[in-house]
Motif scaffolding. Structure first.
Motif, short mmCIF file in Angstrom:
data_model
loop_
_atom_site.label_atom_id
_atom_site.label_comp_id
_atom_site.label_asym_id
_atom_site.label_seq_id
_atom_site.Cartn_x
_atom_site.Cartn_y
_atom_site.Cartn_z
N LYS A 1 3.97 6.33 -0.41
CA LYS A 1 3.09 7.31 0.19
C LYS A 1 2.70 7.10 1.55
O LYS A 1 2.58 5.91 1.98
CB LYS A 1 1.53 7.38 -0.79
N CYS A 2 2.56 8.40 2.12
CA CYS A 2 2.32 8.10 3.85
C CYS A 2 0.87 7.92 4.06
O CYS A 2 0.06 8.86 3.82
CB CYS A 2 2.62 9.38 4.20
N TYR A 3 0.40 6.74 4.45
CA TYR A 3 -1.11 6.38 4.81
C TYR A 3 -0.76 6.07 6.29
O TYR A 3 -0.16 5.01 6.80
CB TYR A 3 -1.54 5.15 4.27
N VAL A 4 -1.38 6.70 7.00
CA VAL A 4 -1.64 6.68 8.72
C VAL A 4 -2.29 5.38 8.90
O VAL A 4 -3.39 5.08 8.28
CB VAL A 4 -2.03 7.81 9.36
N GLY A 5 -1.74 4.38 9.69
CA GLY A 5 -2.43 3.10 9.91
C GLY A 5 -2.06 2.15 9.27
O GLY A 5 -2.26 0.95 9.36
N GLU A 6 -1.28 2.51 8.19
CA GLU A 6 -0.58 1.39 7.04
C GLU A 6 0.44 0.68 7.91
O GLU A 6 1.48 1.69 8.27
CB GLU A 6 -0.38 1.83 5.79
N GLU B 1 5.31 11.48 1.05
CA GLU B 1 5.96 10.54 0.87
C GLU B 1 7.29 10.17 1.69
O GLU B 1 7.63 11.14 2.13
CB GLU B 1 6.33 10.55 -0.74
N ILE B 2 7.61 8.97 1.79
CA ILE B 2 8.90 8.70 2.33
C ILE B 2 9.51 7.90 1.45
O ILE B 2 8.88 7.01 0.74
CB ILE B 2 8.56 8.19 3.89
N THR B 3 10.84 8.11 1.36
CA THR B 3 11.71 7.02 0.61
C THR B 3 12.87 6.58 1.59
O THR B 3 13.27 6.95 2.77
CB THR B 3 12.58 8.03 -0.39
N TYR B 4 12.98 5.36 1.14
CA TYR B 4 13.97 4.48 2.02
C TYR B 4 14.28 3.37 1.27
O TYR B 4 14.04 2.91 0.10
CB TYR B 4 13.43 4.01 3.28
N ASN B 5 15.70 2.84 1.70
CA ASN B 5 16.49 1.65 1.06
C ASN B 5 16.22 0.61 2.01
O ASN B 5 16.42 0.89 3.22
CB ASN B 5 17.72 2.02 0.81
N VAL B 6 15.99 -0.79 1.27
CA VAL B 6 16.19 -1.97 2.33
C VAL B 6 17.27 -2.58 1.75
O VAL B 6 17.43 -3.01 0.78
CB VAL B 6 14.78 -2.61 2.01
N LYS B 7 18.52 -2.79 2.56
CA LYS B 7 19.63 -3.16 2.15
C LYS B 7 19.84 -4.53 2.84
O LYS B 7 19.76 -4.66 4.07
CB LYS B 7 20.58 -2.36 2.46
N GLN B 8 20.05 -5.63 1.98
CA GLN B 8 20.38 -7.01 2.38
C GLN B 8 21.78 -7.10 3.30
O GLN B 8 22.81 -6.51 2.90
CB GLN B 8 20.39 -7.91 1.30
N LYS C 1 0.93 -1.29 0.04
CA LYS C 1 -0.21 0.02 0.02
C LYS C 1 0.69 1.08 -0.04
O LYS C 1 1.81 1.25 0.62
CB LYS C 1 -1.01 -0.15 1.27
N GLY C 2 0.74 2.17 -0.97
CA GLY C 2 1.44 3.56 -1.08
C GLY C 2 2.57 3.29 -1.81
O GLY C 2 3.25 4.20 -2.23
N ILE C 3 3.08 2.06 -2.23
CA ILE C 3 4.38 1.78 -2.76
C ILE C 3 3.74 1.54 -4.52
O ILE C 3 3.36 0.49 -4.66
CB ILE C 3 5.11 0.70 -2.29
N SER C 4 4.10 2.35 -5.41
CA SER C 4 3.88 2.11 -6.76
C SER C 4 4.97 1.68 -7.44
O SER C 4 4.66 0.74 -8.55
CB SER C 4 3.47 3.46 -7.44
N GLU C 5 6.15 1.30 -6.99
CA GLU C 5 7.28 0.97 -7.77
C GLU C 5 8.36 0.45 -6.60
O GLU C 5 8.74 1.26 -5.82
CB GLU C 5 7.91 1.67 -8.86
N MET C 6 8.93 -0.86 -6.78
CA MET C 6 9.75 -1.29 -5.80
C MET C 6 10.53 -2.18 -6.71
O MET C 6 10.33 -3.45 -6.66
CB MET C 6 9.30 -1.61 -4.51
N LYS C 7 11.88 -2.06 -7.26
CA LYS C 7 12.49 -2.94 -8.07
C LYS C 7 13.86 -3.44 -7.00
O LYS C 7 14.36 -2.73 -6.17
CB LYS C 7 13.09 -2.24 -9.17
N GLU C 8 14.01 -4.52 -7.12
CA GLU C 8 15.43 -5.06 -6.46
C GLU C 8 16.50 -4.84 -7.50
O GLU C 8 16.52 -5.47 -8.39
CB GLU C 8 15.14 -6.54 -6.13
#
Length: 158
Positions: free
Chosen positions: A65-70, A125-132, A25-32
């Motif tokens: 996108k910032c959704y309070v409660g998500e 919106e918030i941007t962040y990286n998820v790093k392995q 929810k709120g994430i329209s694109e997320m490529k690895e």
């Protein structure tokens, strides 16, 4: 194949009591991005280089996108508000291959230890990286009809 058949779940609980929420929810694109480390050597007796892949450093670049409660937004936003570093910036994620069903409600998966790196925030919106961190652990997940996700390492034995 539909993008919805490759699911990423983030542990918004603890390592002792994991609670995996699906990123979406709120994430329209997320490529690895796999970020391969390569080595190339041009030997004197060859016209073309010899290439080797030495390692990978996978990351997910996320704009949400910032959704309070998500659940995912709330979890990441807490990390942002607390300027989480070191162990506080770590969690684990599951990469779930819903297109590789092993049995009813059971799918191929991999568990990865991750670090969350916060980028930008403007309350829309918030941007962040998820790093392995380190190697992934392969296995499978069971997803109950209520949505609880449980990871098991190793091969599925029917």
């Amino acid at each position: 194949m539909k993008r919805s058949l490759y699911a990423t779940f983030m542990n918004v609980g603890t390592s002792a009591e994991p609670n995996y929420a699906r990123m979406g929810k709120g994430i329209s694109e997320m490529k690895e991005a796999y970020n391969a480390e390569e080595e190339s050597n041009q030997y004197i007796h060859e016209d073309s280089a010899t290439n080797e892949v030495l390692s990978y450093s996978p990351t997910f670049d996320v704009t949400q996108k910032c959704y309070v409660g998500e659940e995912i937004f709330e979890y990441v936003d807490e990390k942002r508000k607390n300027l989480a570093v070191e162990e506080d910036a770590k969690t684990d994620c599951l990469k779930v291959y819903l297109y590789c069903q092993l049995a009813e409600n059971i799918y191929e998966a991999a568990r990865i230890n991750t670090t969350l790196v916060i980028g930008d925030f403007d309350a829309k919106e918030i941007t962040y990286n998820v790093k392995q961190n380190g190697n992934q652990e392969t296995g499978y997940v069971t997803i109950t009809p209520e949505g609880k996700v449980t990871f098991t390492a190793g091969k599925y034995a029917a």
